[in-house]
Design an enzyme around this catalytic site. Structure first.
Site, PDB file in Angstrom:
ATOM      1  N   ARG A   1     -28.843  -1.923  41.314  1.00  0.00           N
ATOM      2  CA  ARG A   1     -27.986  -3.107  41.339  1.00  0.00           C
ATOM      3  C   ARG A   1     -28.112  -3.889  42.656  1.00  0.00           C
ATOM      4  O   ARG A   1     -27.139  -4.051  43.397  1.00  0.00           O
ATOM      5  CB  ARG A   1     -26.520  -2.721  41.075  1.00  0.00           C
ATOM      6  CG  ARG A   1     -26.353  -1.888  39.838  1.00  0.00           C
ATOM      7  CD  ARG A   1     -24.950  -1.806  39.343  1.00  0.00           C
ATOM      8  NE  ARG A   1     -24.585  -2.966  38.544  1.00  0.00           N
ATOM      9  CZ  ARG A   1     -23.439  -3.092  37.906  1.00  0.00           C
ATOM     10  NH1 ARG A   1     -22.540  -2.163  37.986  1.00  0.00           N
ATOM     11  NH2 ARG A   1     -23.175  -4.170  37.197  1.00  0.00           N
ATOM     12  N   PRO A   2     -29.300  -4.392  42.941  1.00  0.00           N
ATOM     13  CA  PRO A   2     -29.474  -5.170  44.179  1.00  0.00           C
ATOM     14  C   PRO A   2     -28.776  -6.527  44.081  1.00  0.00           C
ATOM     15  O   PRO A   2     -28.381  -6.950  42.987  1.00  0.00           O
ATOM     16  CB  PRO A   2     -30.990  -5.372  44.242  1.00  0.00           C
ATOM     17  CG  PRO A   2     -31.465  -5.269  42.838  1.00  0.00           C
ATOM     18  CD  PRO A   2     -30.519  -4.357  42.114  1.00  0.00           C
TER      19      PRO A   2
ATOM     20  N   ASP B   1     -24.207  -3.194  28.013  1.00  0.00           N
ATOM     21  CA  ASP B   1     -22.851  -2.631  28.061  1.00  0.00           C
ATOM     22  C   ASP B   1     -22.423  -1.971  26.745  1.00  0.00           C
ATOM     23  O   ASP B   1     -21.346  -1.377  26.668  1.00  0.00           O
ATOM     24  CB  ASP B   1     -21.832  -3.710  28.448  1.00  0.00           C
ATOM     25  CG  ASP B   1     -21.906  -4.061  29.928  1.00  0.00           C
ATOM     26  OD1 ASP B   1     -22.658  -3.389  30.668  1.00  0.00           O
ATOM     27  OD2 ASP B   1     -21.212  -5.005  30.357  1.00  0.00           O
TER      28      ASP B   1
ATOM     29  N   CYS C   1     -20.006   0.457  38.893  1.00  0.00           N
ATOM     30  CA  CYS C   1     -20.572   1.598  38.177  1.00  0.00           C
ATOM     31  C   CYS C   1     -21.904   2.019  38.774  1.00  0.00           C
ATOM     32  O   CYS C   1     -22.725   1.181  39.134  1.00  0.00           O
ATOM     33  CB  CYS C   1     -20.792   1.221  36.711  1.00  0.00           C
ATOM     34  SG  CYS C   1     -19.336   1.444  35.705  1.00  0.00           S
TER      35      CYS C   1
ATOM     36  N   LYS D   1     -13.087  -8.880  30.349  1.00  0.00           N
ATOM     37  CA  LYS D   1     -13.154  -8.467  31.766  1.00  0.00           C
ATOM     38  C   LYS D   1     -14.188  -9.297  32.517  1.00  0.00           C
ATOM     39  O   LYS D   1     -13.922  -9.789  33.616  1.00  0.00           O
ATOM     40  CB  LYS D   1     -13.531  -6.979  31.836  1.00  0.00           C
ATOM     41  CG  LYS D   1     -14.001  -6.506  33.185  1.00  0.00           C
ATOM     42  CD  LYS D   1     -14.268  -5.022  33.199  1.00  0.00           C
ATOM     43  CE  LYS D   1     -15.707  -4.593  33.099  1.00  0.00           C
ATOM     44  NZ  LYS D   1     -16.632  -5.017  34.149  1.00  0.00           N
ATOM     45  N   ASN D   2     -15.373  -9.466  31.911  1.00  0.00           N
ATOM     46  CA  ASN D   2     -16.470 -10.120  32.629  1.00  0.00           C
ATOM     47  C   ASN D   2     -16.319 -11.642  32.703  1.00  0.00           C
ATOM     48  O   ASN D   2     -17.116 -12.304  33.360  1.00  0.00           O
ATOM     49  CB  ASN D   2     -17.823  -9.740  32.014  1.00  0.00           C
ATOM     50  CG  ASN D   2     -18.198  -8.304  32.347  1.00  0.00           C
ATOM     51  OD1 ASN D   2     -17.500  -7.633  33.117  1.00  0.00           O
ATOM     52  ND2 ASN D   2     -19.282  -7.823  31.772  1.00  0.00           N
TER      53      ASN D   2
ATOM     54  N   ARG E   1     -11.114   1.125  34.172  1.00  0.00           N
ATOM     55  CA  ARG E   1     -11.636  -0.072  34.854  1.00  0.00           C
ATOM     56  C   ARG E   1     -11.838  -1.236  33.895  1.00  0.00           C
ATOM     57  O   ARG E   1     -11.812  -2.392  34.320  1.00  0.00           O
ATOM     58  CB  ARG E   1     -12.978   0.242  35.528  1.00  0.00           C
ATOM     59  CG  ARG E   1     -12.866   1.063  36.794  1.00  0.00           C
ATOM     60  CD  ARG E   1     -14.199   1.128  37.516  1.00  0.00           C
ATOM     61  NE  ARG E   1     -14.895  -0.125  37.304  1.00  0.00           N
ATOM     62  CZ  ARG E   1     -16.183  -0.242  36.978  1.00  0.00           C
ATOM     63  NH1 ARG E   1     -16.926   0.826  36.866  1.00  0.00           N
ATOM     64  NH2 ARG E   1     -16.737  -1.415  36.788  1.00  0.00           N
TER      65      ARG E   1
HETATM   66  C1  UD1 Z   1     -23.109  -8.123  34.694  1.00  0.00           C
HETATM   67  C2  UD1 Z   1     -21.905  -7.508  34.025  1.00  0.00           C
HETATM   68  C3  UD1 Z   1     -22.240  -6.103  33.558  1.00  0.00           C
HETATM   69  C4  UD1 Z   1     -23.471  -6.127  32.676  1.00  0.00           C
HETATM   70  C5  UD1 Z   1     -24.626  -6.891  33.330  1.00  0.00           C
HETATM   71  C6  UD1 Z   1     -25.823  -7.121  32.418  1.00  0.00           C
HETATM   72  C7  UD1 Z   1     -20.000  -8.497  35.156  1.00  0.00           C
HETATM   73  C8  UD1 Z   1     -18.835  -8.281  36.043  1.00  0.00           C
HETATM   74  N1  UD1 Z   1     -20.801  -7.428  34.969  1.00  0.00           N
HETATM   75  O1  UD1 Z   1     -23.446  -7.308  35.807  1.00  0.00           O
HETATM   76  O2  UD1 Z   1     -21.127  -5.604  32.825  1.00  0.00           O
HETATM   77  O3  UD1 Z   1     -23.887  -4.822  32.428  1.00  0.00           O
HETATM   78  O4  UD1 Z   1     -24.183  -8.191  33.766  1.00  0.00           O
HETATM   79  O5  UD1 Z   1     -25.414  -7.777  31.252  1.00  0.00           O
HETATM   80  O6  UD1 Z   1     -20.178  -9.546  34.576  1.00  0.00           O
HETATM   81  N2  UD1 Z   1     -30.839  -7.896  39.575  1.00  0.00           N
HETATM   82  C9  UD1 Z   1     -31.717  -7.978  40.635  1.00  0.00           C
HETATM   83  N3  UD1 Z   1     -31.309  -8.648  41.768  1.00  0.00           N
HETATM   84  C10 UD1 Z   1     -30.085  -9.258  41.852  1.00  0.00           C
HETATM   85  C11 UD1 Z   1     -29.205  -9.177  40.740  1.00  0.00           C
HETATM   86  C12 UD1 Z   1     -29.611  -8.479  39.617  1.00  0.00           C
HETATM   87  O7  UD1 Z   1     -32.813  -7.442  40.598  1.00  0.00           O
HETATM   88  O8  UD1 Z   1     -29.788  -9.872  42.885  1.00  0.00           O
HETATM   89  C13 UD1 Z   1     -31.247  -7.152  38.352  1.00  0.00           C
HETATM   90  C14 UD1 Z   1     -30.406  -5.894  38.117  1.00  0.00           C
HETATM   91  O9  UD1 Z   1     -30.878  -4.794  38.832  1.00  0.00           O
HETATM   92  C15 UD1 Z   1     -30.527  -5.729  36.619  1.00  0.00           C
HETATM   93  C16 UD1 Z   1     -30.635  -7.155  36.094  1.00  0.00           C
HETATM   94  O10 UD1 Z   1     -30.980  -7.959  37.213  1.00  0.00           O
HETATM   95  O11 UD1 Z   1     -31.725  -5.058  36.313  1.00  0.00           O
HETATM   96  C17 UD1 Z   1     -29.372  -7.678  35.457  1.00  0.00           C
HETATM   97  O12 UD1 Z   1     -28.287  -7.551  36.371  1.00  0.00           O
HETATM   98  P1  UD1 Z   1     -27.109  -8.611  36.410  1.00  0.00           P
HETATM   99  O13 UD1 Z   1     -27.228  -9.519  35.218  1.00  0.00           O
HETATM  100  O14 UD1 Z   1     -27.067  -9.230  37.748  1.00  0.00           O
HETATM  101  O15 UD1 Z   1     -25.843  -7.690  36.213  1.00  0.00           O
HETATM  102  P2  UD1 Z   1     -24.445  -7.836  36.931  1.00  0.00           P
HETATM  103  O16 UD1 Z   1     -24.155  -9.276  37.180  1.00  0.00           O
HETATM  104  O17 UD1 Z   1     -24.350  -6.866  38.045  1.00  0.00           O
END
Ligand code: UD1
Length: 418
Positions: free
Chosen positions: A121-122, A305, A116, A22-23, A397
């Site tokens: 999730r910023p 995950d 989710c 999926k990812n 999902r």
């Molecule tokens: C992706 C995966 C999700 C997985 C996650 C962590 C997809 C579609 N989803 O989510 O399944 O759980 O990686 O392996 O690939 N953060 C910030 N600012 C930002 C972005 C992120 O502070 O702009 C923080 C988040 O709050 C979190 C950390 O960075 O604590 C990791 O998040 P991130 O790696 O961005 O996760 P996703 O890409 O949303």
């Protein structure tokens, strides 16, 4: 509003082919907006997140549809750079479109993404990085509006190795002028997969899978026929299920290297694992021994995950475990549901303290998110007696044909209307 009815206590035996990740699929579908050439993504799982991404692509004016198990996208007629709230709220990955839409139109307007409910999730790292490429950004009324005259390569240092930000910035940079270097990039296998897909369209990206990704901008990208990697999280979910229920299973089509952190823990649990080519052979005949400590980390650390599923396994292991969630703030929402099944878990801040019990007992539980939902299902498979898991639209999902695959391993699980 479907639910699963599960009769627990059966050993799992047999072979399962792992779905495409999926990812990987979601950012690759977003990347298809970057080209006028035809893109075919092979063996795409039929899951709601993918269906929603296809809807968003169509909204942008692309032609995108399932053809058998594949998805075919023609973005030559894309003519819209806005993603409305109702669609963006359906899935978190709508945010990946920011990079590809701004690259294509030099404009984008997108509602804040959904997905989710596992924490704040910023998207600040996505936006700061885009600004470094020359994008002007305003945020108001729940919308992010971006514009630029052109994208210009630059060095970007991520404050933390965010998967989504790394991918989004790769998408924005592939057709930018000059070189972009993303430092402290996330190293997840799906990022290397996105690199390989982009390069199959004629992009010049290297370094993905390491902490530094280099992108030399190209003016044009062509079409591609691409098979993304297998879903390590689906594979991990089946392995943990077999560890909880006892079993002898074989997973097909998975690169075990991408699951090393889990396999290491399962060996500590006392499970037997053998790897040959793209297969994992798994056997567990005894009650698992508890793993003392599990901490989620960016790849190659233990994946967030699989945290919920692993906590479910700790619940039936002999001994105590501490599970620490370092990535998302509210990823223990499934814990009260496991407690209904007799689990002994105390959550303090980011840590779950688990005391293993001999057996869980069947109960009615409610899934609140995708992976927490999967954890409730596998807990019910291992429990004594009958269970129901409600809210399974969350599970739809990310897991394709979940109940069929589990039933093929001997589980007593069926989908029913509520
Ligand atoms: C992706 C995966 C999700 C997985 C996650 C962590 C997809 C579609 N989803 O989510 O399944 O759980 O990686 O392996 O690939 N953060 C910030 N600012 C930002 C972005 C992120 O502070 O702009 C923080 C988040 O709050 C979190 C950390 O960075 O604590 C990791 O998040 P991130 O790696 O961005 O996760 P996703 O890409 O949303």
């Amino acid at each position: 509003m479907d639910k699963y009815k599960i009769s627990g206590g059966r050993r799992l035996e047999g072979c399962v082919r792992i779905q495409t990740a999926k990812n990987s699929v979601l950012p690759i579908l977003a990347a298809a907006v970057l080209t006028d050439g035809a893109v075919t993504v092979l063996n795409v799982p039929d899951i709601t997140d993918v269906r929603n991404m296809v809807k968003i692509l169509c909204r942008l004016g692309c032609r995108a549809a399932y053809r058998g198990d594949d998805i075919v996208i023609d973005s030559s007629c894309a003519d819209n750079c806005e993603i409305p709230r109702a669609l963006a709220h359906e899935l978190r990955s709508s945010v990946f479109l920011l990079g590809s839409v701004i690259s294509r139109f030099h404009r984008a307007r997108i509602a804040y993404p959904g997905g989710c409910d596992i924490g704040l999730r910023p998207v600040d790292l996505h936006l700061t990085g885009l600004k470094r490429l020359g994008v002007e950004i305003t945020e108001s009324n729940g919308y992010i509006t971006c514009s630029c005259k052109k994208l210009v390569g630059n060095e970007i240092m991520l404050d933390c190795p965010s998967v989504g930000a790394t991918e989004n910035l790769m998408l924005a940079a592939v057709r930018a002028e000059g070189e972009t270097v993303i430092k402290n990039a996330a190293r997840e296998p799906e990022i290397e997969d996105l690199q390989n897909f982009l390069n199959s369209m004629g992009a010049k990206v290297c370094g993905a899978g390491s902490g530094t990704v280099r992108i030399e901008g190209v003016s044009r990208l062509g079409g591609s026929v691409y098979q993304p990697i297998a879903d390590r999280i689906e594979a991990g979910t089946f392995l943990i299920a077999a560890a909880m229920c006892g079993g002898n299973i074989e997973l097909e089509g998975i690169n075990a290297e991408n699951l090393s952190s889990l396999l290491h823990k399962l060996r500590e649990n006392g499970c037997k694992l053998r790897i040959k080519n793209d297969k994992i052979y798994f056997r567990s005949d005894k009650r698992p021994v508890s793993v003392k400590s599990i901490e989620t980390q960016p790849y190659p650390g233990f994946p967030t995950d699989l945290q919920a599923q692993m906590t479910a396994l700790c619940c039936v292991s002999s001994g105590n475990s501490i599970v620490t969630e370092n990535l998302f703030e509210t990823r223990f929402k499934y814990v009260p549901e496991l407690r209904r099944m007799g689990a002994d878990i105390t959550v303090v801040d980011r840590c779950a303290f688990v005391r293993g019990v001999e057996k869980l007992r069947g109960a009615v539980t409610v899934a609140n998110d995708l992976r927490g939902g999967a954890a409730l299902v596998i807990a019910a498979l291992a429990a004594e007696g009958e269970s129901e898991v409600l809210g399974i639209s969350h599970i739809d999902r990310g897991y394709s044909r979940f109940e069929y695959k589990l039933a093929s391993l001997g589980a007593a699980i069926e989908r029913a209307g509520t």
